[in-house]
Every structure is written in C-alpha cells, then in structure tokens.
Design a protein around this motif. Structure first.
Motif, PDB file in Angstrom:
ATOM      1  N   ALA A  93      -2.332  39.755   6.055  1.00 25.22           N
ATOM      2  CA  ALA A  93      -1.149  40.808   6.989  1.00 25.22           C
ATOM      3  C   ALA A  93      -1.947  40.124   7.808  1.00 25.22           C
ATOM      4  CB  ALA A  93      -1.276  42.253   7.019  1.00 25.22           C
ATOM      5  N   LEU A  94      -3.640  40.171   8.506  1.00 23.03           N
ATOM      6  CA  LEU A  94      -4.169  39.809   9.388  1.00 23.03           C
ATOM      7  C   LEU A  94      -4.233  38.584   9.455  1.00 23.03           C
ATOM      8  CD1 LEU A  94      -6.826  41.381  11.510  1.00 23.03           C
ATOM      9  CD2 LEU A  94      -8.373  40.615  10.028  1.00 23.03           C
ATOM     10  N   THR A  95      -4.269  37.530   9.223  1.00 23.20           N
ATOM     11  CA  THR A  95      -3.586  36.300   9.354  1.00 23.20           C
ATOM     12  C   THR A  95      -3.260  36.249   9.800  1.00 23.20           C
ATOM     13  OG1 THR A  95      -5.602  35.662   7.473  1.00 23.20           O
ATOM     14  CG2 THR A  95      -3.662  33.762   8.228  1.00 23.20           C
ATOM     15  N   ASP A  96      -1.155  36.633   8.973  1.00 21.85           N
ATOM     16  CA  ASP A  96      -0.410  36.120   9.731  1.00 21.85           C
ATOM     17  C   ASP A  96      -0.134  37.532  11.635  1.00 21.85           C
ATOM     18  OD1 ASP A  96       0.630  34.518   7.810  1.00 21.85           O
ATOM     19  OD2 ASP A  96       1.849  37.114   6.822  1.00 21.85           O
ATOM     20  N   ALA A  97      -1.026  38.083  11.343  1.00 23.25           N
ATOM     21  CA  ALA A  97      -0.673  39.132  13.141  1.00 23.25           C
ATOM     22  C   ALA A  97      -1.364  37.994  13.751  1.00 23.25           C
ATOM     23  CB  ALA A  97      -1.368  40.611  12.453  1.00 23.25           C
ATOM     24  N   VAL A  98      -3.155  38.145  13.627  1.00 23.35           N
ATOM     25  CA  VAL A  98      -3.191  36.757  14.984  1.00 23.35           C
ATOM     26  C   VAL A  98      -2.175  35.615  15.158  1.00 23.35           C
ATOM     27  CG1 VAL A  98      -5.428  35.303  14.898  1.00 23.35           C
ATOM     28  CG2 VAL A  98      -5.870  37.400  14.086  1.00 23.35           C
ATOM     29  N   TYR A  99      -1.619  35.202  14.234  1.00 29.92           N
ATOM     30  CA  TYR A  99      -1.147  34.433  14.170  1.00 29.92           C
ATOM     31  C   TYR A  99      -0.025  34.109  15.532  1.00 29.92           C
ATOM     32  CZ  TYR A  99       2.123  30.285  13.659  1.00 29.92           C
ATOM     33  OH  TYR A  99       3.102  28.271  14.214  1.00 29.92           O
ATOM     34  N   ILE A 100       1.059  35.533  14.733  1.00 25.70           N
ATOM     35  CA  ILE A 100       2.174  35.565  15.416  1.00 25.70           C
ATOM     36  C   ILE A 100       1.701  36.160  17.026  1.00 25.70           C
ATOM     37  CG2 ILE A 100       4.053  37.117  15.509  1.00 25.70           C
ATOM     38  CD1 ILE A 100       3.817  37.310  12.656  1.00 25.70           C
ATOM     39  N   ALA A 101       0.594  37.080  17.130  1.00 23.21           N
ATOM     40  CA  ALA A 101      -0.104  37.073  18.110  1.00 23.21           C
ATOM     41  C   ALA A 101       0.005  36.251  19.539  1.00 23.21           C
ATOM     42  CB  ALA A 101      -1.146  38.463  18.375  1.00 23.21           C
ATOM     43  N   GLN A 102      -0.579  35.417  19.504  1.00 21.28           N
ATOM     44  CA  GLN A 102      -1.333  33.993  19.453  1.00 21.28           C
ATOM     45  C   GLN A 102       0.171  34.274  20.682  1.00 21.28           C
ATOM     46  OE1 GLN A 102      -3.246  31.794  17.413  1.00 21.28           O
ATOM     47  NE2 GLN A 102      -4.587  30.664  19.322  1.00 21.28           N
ATOM     48  N   THR A 103       1.013  33.463  19.137  1.00 18.25           N
ATOM     49  CA  THR A 103       1.898  32.524  19.787  1.00 18.25           C
ATOM     50  C   THR A 103       2.896  33.123  20.457  1.00 18.25           C
ATOM     51  OG1 THR A 103       2.175  31.568  17.001  1.00 18.25           O
ATOM     52  CG2 THR A 103       4.631  31.400  18.343  1.00 18.25           C
ATOM     53  N   ALA A 104       3.387  34.862  19.893  1.00 17.94           N
ATOM     54  CA  ALA A 104       3.859  35.768  21.477  1.00 17.94           C
ATOM     55  C   ALA A 104       2.928  35.585  22.671  1.00 17.94           C
ATOM     56  CB  ALA A 104       3.958  37.184  20.252  1.00 17.94           C
ATOM     57  N   ALA A 105       1.858  35.769  22.223  1.00 16.82           N
ATOM     58  CA  ALA A 105       0.836  35.732  24.311  1.00 16.82           C
ATOM     59  C   ALA A 105       1.311  34.342  24.640  1.00 16.82           C
ATOM     60  CB  ALA A 105      -0.951  35.730  23.256  1.00 16.82           C
ATOM     61  N   GLU A 106       0.977  33.334  24.503  1.00 18.50           N
ATOM     62  CA  GLU A 106       1.660  32.644  25.192  1.00 18.50           C
ATOM     63  C   GLU A 106       3.072  32.252  25.322  1.00 18.50           C
ATOM     64  OE1 GLU A 106      -0.643  29.977  25.888  1.00 18.50           O
ATOM     65  OE2 GLU A 106      -2.762  30.533  24.480  1.00 18.50           O
ATOM     66  N   THR A 107       4.319  32.255  24.754  1.00 15.66           N
ATOM     67  CA  THR A 107       5.272  32.012  24.907  1.00 15.66           C
ATOM     68  C   THR A 107       5.409  33.111  26.433  1.00 15.66           C
ATOM     69  OG1 THR A 107       5.628  32.200  22.431  1.00 15.66           O
ATOM     70  CG2 THR A 107       7.270  32.551  23.884  1.00 15.66           C
ATOM     71  N   PHE A 108       5.175  34.592  25.826  1.00 17.30           N
ATOM     72  CA  PHE A 108       5.415  35.623  26.914  1.00 17.30           C
ATOM     73  C   PHE A 108       4.517  35.088  28.567  1.00 17.30           C
ATOM     74  CE2 PHE A 108       5.406  39.559  29.014  1.00 17.30           C
ATOM     75  CZ  PHE A 108       6.133  39.899  28.313  1.00 17.30           C
ATOM     76  N   ARG A 109       3.580  34.536  27.675  1.00 20.34           N
ATOM     77  CA  ARG A 109       2.794  34.208  29.403  1.00 20.34           C
ATOM     78  C   ARG A 109       3.531  33.010  29.642  1.00 20.34           C
ATOM     79  NH1 ARG A 109      -3.679  33.011  29.375  1.00 20.34           N
ATOM     80  NH2 ARG A 109      -2.811  31.097  27.750  1.00 20.34           N
ATOM     81  N   ASP A 110       4.282  32.042  29.266  1.00 18.60           N
ATOM     82  CA  ASP A 110       4.481  30.255  29.690  1.00 18.60           C
ATOM     83  C   ASP A 110       5.769  30.807  30.243  1.00 18.60           C
ATOM     84  OD1 ASP A 110       2.003  30.148  29.468  1.00 18.60           O
ATOM     85  OD2 ASP A 110       2.025  28.529  28.478  1.00 18.60           O
ATOM     86  N   GLY A 111       6.565  32.104  29.714  1.00 20.06           N
ATOM     87  CA  GLY A 111       8.032  32.103  29.486  1.00 20.06           C
ATOM     88  C   GLY A 111       8.919  31.235  28.927  1.00 20.06           C
TER      89      GLY A 111
END
Lengths: 114, 130
Positions: A43-61
C-alpha cells in the motif's frame, strides 16, 4: 507390559499433538503478521507512486489525471483517494485508503516553475 | 510366529513432529523477515522521495529569491540524505535567470580506513625497490 506400551504411545501422541498445535499457532501468527506487513508495504509503495504522479500532474496542469474542485482525484476508481490542496506555494498530496486512513503525505512546490 | 508391536514405534512420532515443526518455523521466519525487509524498503523509499521533494521545494524558493534579487550567480547544495544532495547553480544572463545545474549528486562513500599496507618501496628500509 502391553498396557504400559500403549499408555506410553498414547502419552507421546498427545504430547506431540499439543506441542505441534502450539508451534503451529505461533507460526500462523507469524505468517499473519508477515502478510499484514506485506500489505502495508504494498500500500505504501502504491501510495508513494500515486502521490508522486498526482503531485506532478496537479503541479504542471497536465490532463492525465483529473481532480474535482476540492482537489480529490476523480478518476482514481481504485483502492486509494488522492487529495491535493494548495497552501501558498506548497502543494500537499494526501493518499487515503478506502477506509479514509492516511497512508502517505507528500509536499511539493506548487508555485511558479523555473 | 512373533506378533508385531505395531507400525510405529515409540519416538517415531516425536521425530516426525520435530522435523515438521522445524520446517514450519523456518518457513514462517523466512516469510516474516522477507516481509519486514520489504516494509523497510518501502518506508525508506517513501522517506527518500519526501526528502527529495523537500529539497526541491527549497531549491524553488532559492530560485524565486534569486530571480527577485540582482546577484549574478548562485550555487547551492541542498542536502537530501546522508549521501545525496541537490546541486543548484543559477546564473543571470541579460537579465534572465539561467539554470546551469539542478540535479541530484551522490557523495562518494568515504574510503575505508584500515591498516597501512606496504607499497613495495624498500628505500625506507635502506634497500632498493626490486
């Protein structure tokens, strides 16, 4: 003599069953704990991956992930919910499991890019 | 004709139980240690990524401060972990901020300190090198 031999065999059998039950119980507990740790790490590995993707996506629009007005990931559809919030120039991404418990939090720069 | 005492003698069941319990214990311990190592790895990865983004955020702040100021150049090394840091090098050209470097660098591990070995030179003993 015959009775003694049978009694001895029966005593050995009962003792062995007891010892085996005790050890098997301990092993099962250990395996259950190992399974719980494995789920947690997965769960932690998945969460880190999703958080990273979401952060980059949200940040760059970019549009590979979509968020509602509250900053929740709307097309996740899986076991996790990503919640993005911006405070000043800090962007916080929280990953929650299906029970609403927080698994991972990532803070990234959400201001203007370089 | 002598009558048999039975298929299993006294002690056979104990030996079987000991072997069975031993196999079970080894399997359970291997599974447990493997799961624990996996969890530690996942936690280390999560901490490393958090630390990287914290350093990246600090670098962005330095960039914003540099862009607002009038200095010509800025070099900074922001620590991510014991062995990694984020190297930042900014320069100003024609009023524009130019990013020369914005990357992670890994520090080399310190050389192991051990006993001083003979380098093959005999001069310090009054002789000549062969």
């Amino acid at each position: 003599m015959r009775l003694n031999r049978n009694t001895l065999f029966l005593t050995e059998l009962v003792l062995n069953v007891l010892i085996f039950a005790l050890c098997a119980g301990a092993c099962v507990l250990m395996l259950v704990r190992a399974d719980s740790m494995r789920r947690q790490s997965s769960a932690l590995t998945d969460a880190v991956y999703i958080a990273q993707t979401a952060a980059e996506t949200f940040r760059d629009g970019r549009s590979s992930l979509s968020f509602d007005a509250a900053g929740n990931l709307t097309d996740g559809g899986g076991d996790y919910t990503a919640r993005c919030s911006r405070q000043g120039e800090e962007l916080t991404v929280e990953l929650l499991d299906r029970h609403g418990e927080r698994i991972y939090t990532l803070q990234v720069w959400g201001g203007e890019g370089r | 004709m002598k009558k048999s005492d039975g298929a299993l003698g006294v002690g056979v069941i104990t030996i079987s139980t000991v072997l069975l319990v031993l196999c079970l214990s080894v399997m359970a311990m291997l599974a447990f240690s493997s799961a624990r190592a996996e969890l530690h790895l996942a936690q280390a990865n999560a901490e490393n990524i958090s630390a990287y983004y914290a350093a990246d955020m600090q670098a962005h702040r330095l960039y914003a401060d540099f862009a607002a100021a009038s200095e010509e150049s800025l070099r900074a090394e922001i620590s991510i972990s014991d062995r990694q840091s984020l190297c930042l090098w900014l320069e100003r050209e024609d009023g524009q901020v130019r990013v020369r470097a914005w990357n992670t660098v890994t520090r080399e591990a310190e050389a192991p300190t051990g006993p001083e070995l003979w380098d093959g030179n005999l001069s310090e003993f009054g002789g000549q090198k062969p």
